[in-house]
Design an enzyme around this catalytic site. Structure first.
Site: not given
Length: 297
Positions: A70, A73, A132, A248
Site C-alpha cells: 500500500s 497509495k 489505507s 505511509k
C-alpha cells in the site's frame, strides 16, 4: 614483553608532563575520526536521504525492485493532488463496486465506505492514507481517470500513475494497480519511493493528511442525513517517534511489511523507506533506527 610495556609507560608519562595541550590533542583526534556505525535492519531494502539536500544517508539494496504493497497509495494521492483545477471539496458517491472490491480481495484494507454515501475528495484522501482504504483508492481512480466505463477510467488513472513516475525520474517504478494489490507488475525501490514521497510532501494537503494520527469526518448519507467516519493512521511512528511528519505503511504476501517515513528535528527533515521487513513492529523499528542514523549524519 615486560620491557616494552615499561617503555610505553615512560613515553606516556613524558607526554603528560610535557603539557596538557598535547594530551588533549592526543585524545581529541580519535574522537573526531570516529565513524557512526551503520544500522542493521531486518528489511530487505532501505534508503534514507536528507530531504533538504537530497543527499543519500543510508542504502541497502536501495535500487532493487520489490513489491510495494500500500505504499503505492502515495502515488495514488500524488496523481490526485496533481490534477489541474482540483476541487478537494467535490463529492464522490460511493459505488457498490468499491465495497465489492474489498470483499473480493483478501488483502484489501478498507476505509469502510458505505454505498450511497457522498464523500469529498479530501475525505477520500484521508480514507486512502490513514486506514489505507483500497475502497477509497478505487473511488479516486474512478473519479480522476478518463473514459466512459469504470474499467477504462481505472486503466487511465493507472496510466497517470506511471506517467507521473516517469516525469519524476523513477526509473525502477511501475504500477499495475491503484492500491498496491498488484497483478505481477507493481513494483518500486526504496530510493524511488523516497523520492516520490519527497515530491508528494510538497503538497500541503498531502502533508496534512499523512501527518494526521486520527480523524473524524462527517459524510452525507444516501438518504440525505449524515454519519461520522473515524479513521486511525496505520503509521505507528506518529505519536511514538518525535518529529514524525508521515508517510505511509504497506503490506502484502509479496511485499511483506513496508514503510515510507519522514521526520523533522531542528529544521532537518530525514525521509526514507524500508521494503520487505519481517513484521509490523520490525518495520517500525527499522524506520526508527534509520531516522536516528539520518539525524546524526
Amino acid at each position: 614483553m615486560k620491557t616494552g610495556i615499561k617503555g610505553i609507560r615512560r613515553v606516556s608519562v613524558v607526554a603528560i608532563t610535557a603539557g596538557a595541550v598535547l594530551t588533549a590533542g592526543a585524545f581529541a583526534a580519535p574522537a573526531q575520526a570516529a565513524t557512526l556505525p551503520t544500522p542493521t535492519i531486518t528489511a530487505a531494502g532501505g534508503f534514507v536521504m536528507n530531504n533538504g539536500t537530497g543527499k543519500s544517508l543510508f542504502t541497502k539494496a536501495a535500487d532493487t525492485r520489490r513489491s510495494t504493497g500500500s505504499t503505492t497509495k502515495i502515488m495514488t494521492a500524488r496523481v490526485v493532488l496533481g490534477q489541474p483545477n482540483l476541487n478537494l471539496d467535490s463529492k464522490v458517491t460511493v459505488q457498490k463496486a468499491y465495497s465489492d472490491y474489498i470483499v473480493n480481495n483478501n488483502w484489501a484494507s478498507s476505509a469502510r465506505l458505505i454505498v450511497g454515501d457522498k464523500v469529498s475528495v479530501r475525505q477520500l484522501l484521508y480514507g486512502l492514507m490513514l486506514p489505507s482504504g483500497c475502497d477509497a483508492a478505487y473511488a479516486l481512480a474512478d473519479k480522476f481517470g478518463s473514459g466512459s466505463t469504470r474499467d477504462a477510467r481505472v486503466k487511465s488513472f493507472i496510466g497517470k500513475m506511471n506517467a507521473t513516475a516517469k516525469s519524476l525520474g523513477l526509473t525502477n517504478t511501475h504500477f499495475d494497480s491503484f492500491d498496491g494489490i498488484g497483478h505481477g507488475s507493481n513494483y518500486s525501490t526504496p530510493r524511488d519511493l523516497t523520492k516520490l514521497a519527497s515530491n508528494a510532501m510538497k503538497y500541503s494537503t498531502f502533508r496534512t493528511v499523512v501527518g494526521t494520527k486520527s480523524t473524524k469526518q462527517k459524510v452525507t448519507t444516501k438518504s440525505g442525513g449524515y454519519r461520522y467516519m473515524t479513521w486511525e493512521n496505520t503509521n505507528a511512528l506518529l505519536g511514538s517517534y518525535a518529529g514524525t511528519i508521515g508517510v505511509k505503511t504497506g503490506s502484502g504476501p509479496e511485499a511483506k511489511y513496508c514503510l515510507v517515513f519522514a521526520a523533522t528535528r531542528n529544521g532537518k527533515t530525514v525521509i526514507g523507506a524500508v521494503l520487505a521487513s519481517s513484521s509490523v513492529p520490525n518495520r517500525t523499528a527499522d524506520a526508527k533506527k534509520l531516522l536516528d542514523y539520518g539525524f546524526k549524519k
